[in-house]
Design a protein around this motif. Structure first.
Motif, PDB file in Angstrom:
ATOM      1  N   GLU A   1     -42.235  33.416 -17.034  1.00  0.00           N
ATOM      2  CA  GLU A   1     -43.500  33.170 -16.342  1.00  0.00           C
ATOM      3  C   GLU A   1     -44.257  34.437 -15.986  1.00  0.00           C
ATOM      4  O   GLU A   1     -45.442  34.389 -15.706  1.00  0.00           O
ATOM      5  CB  GLU A   1     -43.260  32.332 -15.096  1.00  0.00           C
ATOM      6  CG  GLU A   1     -42.777  30.931 -15.421  1.00  0.00           C
ATOM      7  CD  GLU A   1     -42.475  30.120 -14.190  1.00  0.00           C
ATOM      8  OE1 GLU A   1     -42.779  30.575 -13.068  1.00  0.00           O
ATOM      9  OE2 GLU A   1     -41.938  29.014 -14.343  1.00  0.00           O
ATOM     10  N   SER A   2     -43.598  35.586 -15.982  1.00  0.00           N
ATOM     11  CA  SER A   2     -44.268  36.827 -15.590  1.00  0.00           C
ATOM     12  C   SER A   2     -45.372  37.203 -16.567  1.00  0.00           C
ATOM     13  O   SER A   2     -46.389  37.771 -16.177  1.00  0.00           O
ATOM     14  CB  SER A   2     -43.269  37.976 -15.477  1.00  0.00           C
ATOM     15  OG  SER A   2     -42.837  38.364 -16.758  1.00  0.00           O
ATOM     16  N   GLY A   3     -45.171  36.922 -17.843  1.00  0.00           N
ATOM     17  CA  GLY A   3     -46.186  37.168 -18.840  1.00  0.00           C
ATOM     18  C   GLY A   3     -46.300  38.598 -19.334  1.00  0.00           C
ATOM     19  O   GLY A   3     -46.886  38.832 -20.372  1.00  0.00           O
TER      20      GLY A   3
ATOM     21  N   ARG B   1     -26.275  31.249 -24.229  1.00  0.00           N
ATOM     22  CA  ARG B   1     -27.198  32.376 -24.335  1.00  0.00           C
ATOM     23  C   ARG B   1     -27.149  33.233 -23.071  1.00  0.00           C
ATOM     24  O   ARG B   1     -26.794  32.774 -22.000  1.00  0.00           O
ATOM     25  CB  ARG B   1     -28.635  31.885 -24.503  1.00  0.00           C
ATOM     26  CG  ARG B   1     -28.864  30.806 -25.531  1.00  0.00           C
ATOM     27  CD  ARG B   1     -28.644  31.195 -26.952  1.00  0.00           C
ATOM     28  NE  ARG B   1     -29.658  32.120 -27.425  1.00  0.00           N
ATOM     29  CZ  ARG B   1     -29.544  32.803 -28.546  1.00  0.00           C
ATOM     30  NH1 ARG B   1     -28.504  32.679 -29.295  1.00  0.00           N
ATOM     31  NH2 ARG B   1     -30.486  33.618 -28.925  1.00  0.00           N
ATOM     32  N   ILE B   2     -27.578  34.480 -23.239  1.00  0.00           N
ATOM     33  CA  ILE B   2     -27.817  35.406 -22.133  1.00  0.00           C
ATOM     34  C   ILE B   2     -29.298  35.775 -22.205  1.00  0.00           C
ATOM     35  O   ILE B   2     -29.819  36.057 -23.270  1.00  0.00           O
ATOM     36  CB  ILE B   2     -26.961  36.691 -22.268  1.00  0.00           C
ATOM     37  CG1 ILE B   2     -25.470  36.372 -22.231  1.00  0.00           C
ATOM     38  CG2 ILE B   2     -27.334  37.717 -21.205  1.00  0.00           C
ATOM     39  CD1 ILE B   2     -24.919  36.013 -20.879  1.00  0.00           C
ATOM     40  N   TRP B   3     -29.973  35.763 -21.061  1.00  0.00           N
ATOM     41  CA  TRP B   3     -31.387  36.148 -20.990  1.00  0.00           C
ATOM     42  C   TRP B   3     -31.471  37.605 -20.557  1.00  0.00           C
ATOM     43  O   TRP B   3     -30.777  38.038 -19.634  1.00  0.00           O
ATOM     44  CB  TRP B   3     -32.129  35.274 -19.985  1.00  0.00           C
ATOM     45  CG  TRP B   3     -32.457  33.921 -20.512  1.00  0.00           C
ATOM     46  CD1 TRP B   3     -33.665  33.481 -20.949  1.00  0.00           C
ATOM     47  CD2 TRP B   3     -31.572  32.802 -20.662  1.00  0.00           C
ATOM     48  NE1 TRP B   3     -33.586  32.180 -21.367  1.00  0.00           N
ATOM     49  CE2 TRP B   3     -32.308  31.740 -21.203  1.00  0.00           C
ATOM     50  CE3 TRP B   3     -30.217  32.605 -20.396  1.00  0.00           C
ATOM     51  CZ2 TRP B   3     -31.756  30.501 -21.473  1.00  0.00           C
ATOM     52  CZ3 TRP B   3     -29.663  31.371 -20.671  1.00  0.00           C
ATOM     53  CH2 TRP B   3     -30.431  30.331 -21.208  1.00  0.00           C
TER      54      TRP B   3
ATOM     55  N   THR C   1     -31.933  28.434 -15.869  1.00  0.00           N
ATOM     56  CA  THR C   1     -33.082  28.208 -14.996  1.00  0.00           C
ATOM     57  C   THR C   1     -33.739  29.523 -14.620  1.00  0.00           C
ATOM     58  O   THR C   1     -34.960  29.675 -14.684  1.00  0.00           O
ATOM     59  CB  THR C   1     -32.650  27.439 -13.735  1.00  0.00           C
ATOM     60  OG1 THR C   1     -32.014  26.222 -14.129  1.00  0.00           O
ATOM     61  CG2 THR C   1     -33.830  27.133 -12.841  1.00  0.00           C
ATOM     62  N   GLU C   2     -32.937  30.496 -14.245  1.00  0.00           N
ATOM     63  CA  GLU C   2     -33.462  31.812 -13.908  1.00  0.00           C
ATOM     64  C   GLU C   2     -34.055  32.490 -15.151  1.00  0.00           C
ATOM     65  O   GLU C   2     -35.107  33.128 -15.091  1.00  0.00           O
ATOM     66  CB  GLU C   2     -32.351  32.680 -13.314  1.00  0.00           C
ATOM     67  CG  GLU C   2     -32.812  34.033 -12.858  1.00  0.00           C
ATOM     68  CD  GLU C   2     -31.695  34.867 -12.252  1.00  0.00           C
ATOM     69  OE1 GLU C   2     -32.031  35.851 -11.570  1.00  0.00           O
ATOM     70  OE2 GLU C   2     -30.504  34.561 -12.462  1.00  0.00           O
ATOM     71  N   GLY C   3     -33.394  32.326 -16.277  1.00  0.00           N
ATOM     72  CA  GLY C   3     -33.886  32.916 -17.516  1.00  0.00           C
ATOM     73  C   GLY C   3     -35.241  32.366 -17.920  1.00  0.00           C
ATOM     74  O   GLY C   3     -36.144  33.118 -18.286  1.00  0.00           O
TER      75      GLY C   3
ATOM     76  N   TYR D   1     -24.698  27.242 -15.154  1.00  0.00           N
ATOM     77  CA  TYR D   1     -23.816  27.971 -16.071  1.00  0.00           C
ATOM     78  C   TYR D   1     -23.066  26.978 -16.968  1.00  0.00           C
ATOM     79  O   TYR D   1     -22.912  27.203 -18.160  1.00  0.00           O
ATOM     80  CB  TYR D   1     -22.801  28.827 -15.317  1.00  0.00           C
ATOM     81  CG  TYR D   1     -23.387  29.748 -14.280  1.00  0.00           C
ATOM     82  CD1 TYR D   1     -24.549  30.477 -14.527  1.00  0.00           C
ATOM     83  CD2 TYR D   1     -22.789  29.898 -13.032  1.00  0.00           C
ATOM     84  CE1 TYR D   1     -25.082  31.322 -13.570  1.00  0.00           C
ATOM     85  CE2 TYR D   1     -23.319  30.750 -12.084  1.00  0.00           C
ATOM     86  CZ  TYR D   1     -24.460  31.451 -12.348  1.00  0.00           C
ATOM     87  OH  TYR D   1     -24.987  32.282 -11.400  1.00  0.00           O
ATOM     88  N   ARG D   2     -22.615  25.882 -16.366  1.00  0.00           N
ATOM     89  CA  ARG D   2     -21.886  24.856 -17.117  1.00  0.00           C
ATOM     90  C   ARG D   2     -22.765  24.275 -18.225  1.00  0.00           C
ATOM     91  O   ARG D   2     -22.328  24.099 -19.353  1.00  0.00           O
ATOM     92  CB  ARG D   2     -21.411  23.759 -16.167  1.00  0.00           C
ATOM     93  CG  ARG D   2     -20.581  22.672 -16.847  1.00  0.00           C
ATOM     94  CD  ARG D   2     -20.361  21.495 -15.964  1.00  0.00           C
ATOM     95  NE  ARG D   2     -21.682  20.940 -15.647  1.00  0.00           N
ATOM     96  CZ  ARG D   2     -21.914  20.093 -14.666  1.00  0.00           C
ATOM     97  NH1 ARG D   2     -20.925  19.709 -13.893  1.00  0.00           N
ATOM     98  NH2 ARG D   2     -23.117  19.633 -14.443  1.00  0.00           N
TER      99      ARG D   2
END
Length: 170
Positions: free
Chosen positions: A111-113, A80-82, A104-106, A70-71
């Motif tokens: 990757e799901s495509g 940004r917000i994903w 990282t999560e965003g 987050y930092r």
């Protein structure tokens, strides 16, 4: 582990495009700091080739173990917000599935495509909320580089022993 959550509103845009394989392109448009009293998938505006919808509400969840991410997002200068949306049953309708402030999560969502994923600017109110969470719970973790466990002269370096042991010699 400490956690915090905040409900936000999500606005998406559908644009008509000239493409032989798809008729329209969906993308996140903005995050609303507060959840409006509007039904999900209400059309907010219509232009010649685009329609903007209120997609519904979603929760931004923060975890103390992810404060470094987050930092980094906040320090980027343009946080940004994903947003992730998924097509329901292979049709044209979308379901709002995830909203996150963790880069990282965003990035992993890409990757799901098959989902509709994009980023939007983080509203200042949400950036302040996340900054307060980071200030309260961030603990700097020291990186320790692991050292290789080198095989000693007494132990075989390959599974099954050395050439002498495989030949029955000691």
């Amino acid at each position: 582990m400490n956690e915090a959550s905040r409900e936000v509103g999500v606005v998406v845009r559908r644009r008509s495009i000239d493409n032989p394989w798809i008729d329209q392109l969906w993308s996140p448009a903005m995050i609303l700091d507060e959840v409006p009293a509007t039904a999900p998938w209400t059309a907010l505006s219509t232009e010649a080739d685009a329609t903007t919808y209120y997609a519904g509400s979603a929760s931004i969840d923060l975890f103390s173990s992810e404060t470094a991410n987050y930092r980094d997002n906040l320090a980027d200068g343009a946080p940004r917000i994903w947003v992730a949306l998924r097509r329901q049953d292979g049709g044209n309708e979308l379901e709002l599935t995830k909203v996150t402030a963790d880069p990282t999560e965003g990035e992993a969502m890409f990757e799901s495509g098959c989902d509709v994923i994009g980023t939007v600017p983080m509203p200042p109110e949400i950036a302040s909320w996340i900054a307060a969470f980071v200030d309260r719970f961030h603990v700097e973790r020291v990186f320790h580089k692991r050292k290789r466990d080198r095989a000693s002269g007494d132990r075989p370096r390959v599974p099954g022993g050395g050439p002498d042991e495989r030949m029955g010699r000691k």
